[in-house]
Scaffold this motif. Structure first.
Motif, short mmCIF file in Angstrom:
data_model
loop_
_atom_site.label_atom_id
_atom_site.label_comp_id
_atom_site.label_asym_id
_atom_site.label_seq_id
_atom_site.Cartn_x
_atom_site.Cartn_y
_atom_site.Cartn_z
N THR A 14 45.16 42.79 18.05
CA THR A 14 43.82 42.47 17.58
C THR A 14 43.54 43.16 16.24
OG1 THR A 14 42.77 44.26 18.86
CG2 THR A 14 43.03 42.13 19.95
N SER A 41 45.21 37.76 17.34
CA SER A 41 43.89 37.24 16.98
C SER A 41 43.83 36.90 15.50
CB SER A 41 42.80 38.26 17.33
OG SER A 41 42.84 39.35 16.41
N CYS A 102 44.15 47.82 19.63
CA CYS A 102 43.00 47.26 20.35
C CYS A 102 41.73 47.60 19.56
CB CYS A 102 42.93 47.83 21.76
SG CYS A 102 41.56 47.16 22.74
N THR A 106 37.30 44.13 20.75
CA THR A 106 38.08 43.65 21.90
C THR A 106 37.85 44.53 23.10
OG1 THR A 106 39.80 42.68 20.49
CG2 THR A 106 40.44 43.28 22.73
N THR A 109 34.46 43.82 24.58
CA THR A 109 34.43 42.52 25.25
C THR A 109 35.09 42.60 26.62
OG1 THR A 109 34.47 41.34 23.12
CG2 THR A 109 35.13 40.10 25.07
N ILE A 110 36.24 43.25 26.68
CA ILE A 110 36.93 43.39 27.97
C ILE A 110 36.09 44.22 28.94
CG2 ILE A 110 39.01 44.30 29.11
CD1 ILE A 110 40.45 43.87 26.38
N MET A 115 35.18 36.86 28.20
CA MET A 115 36.52 36.38 27.84
C MET A 115 36.39 35.29 26.81
SD MET A 115 38.19 36.28 31.67
CE MET A 115 36.62 36.18 32.54
N GLN A 116 36.65 35.63 25.55
CA GLN A 116 36.50 34.67 24.46
C GLN A 116 37.83 34.10 23.99
OE1 GLN A 116 34.40 37.01 21.56
NE2 GLN A 116 32.46 36.94 22.69
N ASN A 117 38.93 34.72 24.39
CA ASN A 117 40.24 34.22 23.98
C ASN A 117 41.30 34.66 24.99
OD1 ASN A 117 41.02 36.91 23.35
ND2 ASN A 117 40.25 36.71 21.25
N HIS A 120 41.58 38.54 25.67
CA HIS A 120 40.56 39.05 26.60
C HIS A 120 40.88 38.62 28.03
CE1 HIS A 120 37.70 38.47 22.93
NE2 HIS A 120 38.36 39.61 22.84
N ARG A 121 41.25 37.35 28.18
CA ARG A 121 41.52 36.81 29.51
C ARG A 121 42.72 37.52 30.15
NH1 ARG A 121 39.99 35.15 34.38
NH2 ARG A 121 41.64 33.98 35.39
N SER A 124 41.65 40.82 31.40
CA SER A 124 40.82 40.64 32.60
C SER A 124 41.68 40.36 33.83
CB SER A 124 39.82 39.50 32.38
OG SER A 124 39.02 39.28 33.52
#
Length: 202
Positions: A14, A41, A102, A106, A109-110, A115-117, A120-121, A124
């Motif tokens: 990232t 990213s 990181c 990012t 968000t985590i 989860m935008q990408n 992130h997913r 998760s």
């Protein structure tokens, strides 16, 4: 420790400073004969292009080609918007996940569960499946928000491994300092390595 050939590792990159760490880590994990899925990213492309190749205007394709050069056929690049990638699901068998570097965006968000990408997913998924997740921030100084997000993720099971090299191994070059951190990440993944002299050895 696992048989190296059986390991499947996700590497998210990232938009924080620290591109040399990401490159060395990718090289080392690929050299350990792991299957590696890489997702970079949009912001990270510019950082890689700037810090590794001295040209922030390099295209995404050219930057990724240079970044993965020489890492072999076990490395596959996935677009951050690719929700069909195996790393987007807990049903896929993945041994470890690393985000290096990181960014604090990012990390936040985590920590929030958003989860935008794919990066992130994947993180998760690692948390919900209770798999190894190593997050490598570099930002300094840290705000209370940063610290609280890191504590949230640590409590959720993530390992927070700062991109902060040690000097006790007698580093003589920048590459030595990069290797120190990459070696610590490999230790977290359970991969044997000799990137850094162990305390008490030699």
């Amino acid at each position: 420790r696992r048989t190296l050939k059986s390991m499947r590792v996700f590497l998210g990159v990232t938009g924080a400073s620290g591109a040399p760490y990401a490159r060395r880590l990718l090289q080392a994990v690929a050299a350990a004969d792991c299957e590696v899925g890489v997702s970079v990213s949009g912001a990270a492309i510019e950082v890689l292009a700037t810090e590794l190749y001295g040209d922030a205007r390099l295209s995404r394709d050219e930057t990724l080609a240079r970044f993965t050069e020489g890492t072999g056929s076990n490395v596959t690049v996935f677009d951050p918007g690719d929700w069909q990638a195996p790393y987007a699901s807990g049903s896929a068998k993945v041994d470890a996940y690393v985000i290096c570097p990181c960014s604090m965006g990012t990390l936040g968000t985590i920590a929030s569960g958003a989860m935008q990408n794919l990066i992130h997913r994947a993180a998760s998924v690692a948390l919900k499946e209770e798999r190894k997740l190593v997050l490598c921030p570099r930002e300094t100084p840290l705000s209370a928000i940063h610290l609280e997000n890191m504590l949230t993720l640590r409590r959720a099971g993530a390992t927070i491994l700062f991109l902060a090299p040690g000097f006790y191994a007698g580093a003589e070059t920048v590459d030595d300092l990069v290797d120190f951190v990459a070696g610590r990440v490999l230790d977290q993944l359970g991969l044997e390595n000799s990137l850094v002299t162990r305390w008490g050895d030699g």
